[in-house]
Design an enzyme around this catalytic site. Structure first.
Site, PDB file in Angstrom:
ATOM      1  N   LEU A  19       0.820  -1.212   0.000  1.00  0.00           N
ATOM      2  CA  LEU A  19       0.000   0.000   0.000  1.00  0.00           C
ATOM      3  C   LEU A  19       0.852   1.258   0.000  1.00  0.00           C
ATOM      4  O   LEU A  19       0.402   2.308  -0.457  1.00  0.00           O
ATOM      5  CB  LEU A  19      -0.940   0.004   1.208  1.00  0.00           C
ATOM      6  CG  LEU A  19      -1.933  -1.159   1.281  1.00  0.00           C
ATOM      7  CD1 LEU A  19      -2.712  -1.113   2.598  1.00  0.00           C
ATOM      8  CD2 LEU A  19      -2.892  -1.111   0.100  1.00  0.00           C
TER       9      LEU A  19
ATOM     10  N   ASP B 109       1.434  15.732  11.271  1.00  0.00           N
ATOM     11  CA  ASP B 109       1.558  15.357   9.860  1.00  0.00           C
ATOM     12  C   ASP B 109       0.179  15.165   9.227  1.00  0.00           C
ATOM     13  O   ASP B 109      -0.061  14.213   8.480  1.00  0.00           O
ATOM     14  CB  ASP B 109       2.390  14.085   9.707  1.00  0.00           C
ATOM     15  CG  ASP B 109       2.957  13.924   8.293  1.00  0.00           C
ATOM     16  OD1 ASP B 109       2.992  14.927   7.550  1.00  0.00           O
ATOM     17  OD2 ASP B 109       3.357  12.807   7.937  1.00  0.00           O
TER      18      ASP B 109
END
Length: 448
Positions: free
Chosen positions: A13, A141
């Site tokens: 992924l 983030d």
């Protein structure tokens, strides 16, 4: 690598300096999950050292696993018995980054979202951050690819690898940046230890601006109306405050920002109610000429690199030309599009399903001869494109739904390879590749 611990691996992924995230399957029950394996690069090990890297990884799993919230991804397993530890999370087939079409060239234009979708996503991000901040955790983030989108359009915040707990010091190399360019707050780039909850709110402001305009804000540029006049100025105050250069200029907490956003959205909705009351609800302009070739009927295998050209899509995977989209009620739960030469089942499958599940839904319709027909099939991408419309502006928000039970991502019969097919987002108006196991809706079509 075919397995990690007891989990079988079925694809990658994503990769980064700390390791990789894999698509994995739980034995026996067969559920697909995301498995994050710590396997740091030599550069990361040189900067941090193995002991600190493992502690950061363990902290990320523990922080996510200890909190339960609708807008936080759930962690339910951790193992450090192998060469490197891993933890297991919920798997979702989309992120906000893939929804808006953001790429590694972050500064490139992306897809705009309709205002209700953009505001709804921002409100969910703020709700998840409120939970993190209450626990004393600053994410540091927040960006579109760290915001997963669940089947029911729920945002799930993930990737706490750069997060910190209140009072915790950075403890890394002084020249190492924390956060992602364009989304990290100014003070976070200069001094990661100084970043508090207001740094996360700055990132939400950048994300909201991008969702509304398809662009990143420039320094001191917070007016969405300058880029998209139809949006008006209702959101200017929210964006101006959230994008303040100094933390003191921003909202004090996520809840306060969420309240201001809800008030701005209510003002925008009131203005749009007036626009729609005076509107004839005419369709947005389309470009497909009269007498154009009918959409392809049979399924095809189209590689990703050729898909945009084969399907007639622009750089953001949207139709280069739009069909008239005149759907007429055909009775017995069907609608027909004479211009495209097809008929649709008005109701989609009741729940999102895998690609194989979509095929089974169509087979059941044929077995029961729905509407007196047994030639229903999954639509091709060219057929799904007849349902897509340009991104709404002005009176475009006044359009009624063409089909009942509106759904978003819809499976096509066209495959990208032997493990993935294409789906069309009929609300946001673009095409994307999706693994067979990713849930999407199923609609059935037949030729007239």
């Amino acid at each position: 690598m075919r397995s990690i611990g007891r989990y079988s691996i079925h694809g990658v992924l994503g990769r980064g300096g700390m390791g990789a995230v894999f698509k994995a399957r739980i034995p026996v029950i067969g559920r697909i999950v995301a498995l994050k394996l710590l396997r740091p690069s030599e550069l990361t090990l040189g900067l941090w050292g193995r002991e600190r890297v493992e502690r950061l990884f363990c902290d990320e799993a523990a922080r996510l696993g200890s909190l339960r919230h609708h807008n936080l991804v759930d962690v339910f397993d951790y193992d450090d018995s192998g060469p490197w530890p891993y933890f297991v999370m919920e798997f979702y087939g989309e992120s906000l980054g893939s929804v808006i079409g953001e790429t590694y060239r972050v500064e490139a234009p992306s897809r705009r979202l309709p205002v209700p979708r953009a505001v709804g996503y921002a409100a969910q991000i703020l709700a998840g951050l409120a939970r993190l901040h209450h626990a004393g955790i600053v994410h540091r983030d927040i960006k579109p690819f760290n915001l997963l989108v669940a089947d029911d359009d729920v945002i799930k915040i993930t990737d706490l690898g750069l997060s910190k707990v209140r009072g915790e010091s950075f403890g890394g190399p002084s020249n190492l940046k924390v956060g992602s360019p364009y989304y990290a707050a100014p003070e976070q780039e200069d001094d990661p230890d100084s970043a508090d909850a207001r740094a996360d709110l700055y990132a939400v402001g950048v994300t909201l601006f991008r969702m509304l305009t398809g662009r990143l804000p420039e320094d001191g540029d917070w007016s969405v109306a300058a880029l998209v006049p139809e949006l008006g100025h209702e959101f200017d105050a929210v964006l101006q405050r959230s994008l303040g250069r100094r933390p003191a200029d921003r909202f004090p907490d996520a809840a306060t920002m969420a309240e201001a956003l809800a008030e701005a959205d209510a003002r925008w909705q009131r203005r749009m109610d007036g626009v729609c009351a005076a509107s004839s609800a005419a369709l947005c302009p389309r470009c497909v000429p009269e007498g154009a070739e009918l959409p392809r009927r049979g399924p095809a295998m189209v590689g990703v690199h050729a898909a945009r050209e084969v399907f007639g899509l622009d750089a953001l995977w949207r139709p280069a030309a739009y069909w008239p989209g005149r759907l007429e009620d055909a009775g017995d739960g069907m609608v027909r599009d004479k211009a495209a030469g097809i008929a649709w089942v008005r109701q989609a499958a009741p729940y999102p399903t895998s690609w194989e599940g979509a095929a089974a839904f169509v087979a059941a319709l044929n077995a029961g001869q729905f509407g007196g027909h047994d030639d229903w099939r999954l639509p091709t991408i060219p057929e799904l494109l007849t349902l897509l419309t340009p991104e709404p502006v002005g009176e475009g928000y006044c359009q009624p739904a063409a089909l009942t039970q509106p759904v978003r991502r819809v499976w096509s019969a066209d495959r990208a390879n032997y493990a993935a097919a294409y789906a069309a987002d009929v609300e946001l108006g673009y095409v994307a590749k999706a693994d067979f196991c990713c849930p999407a809706s199923a609609r059935a079509v037949r030729s007239l």
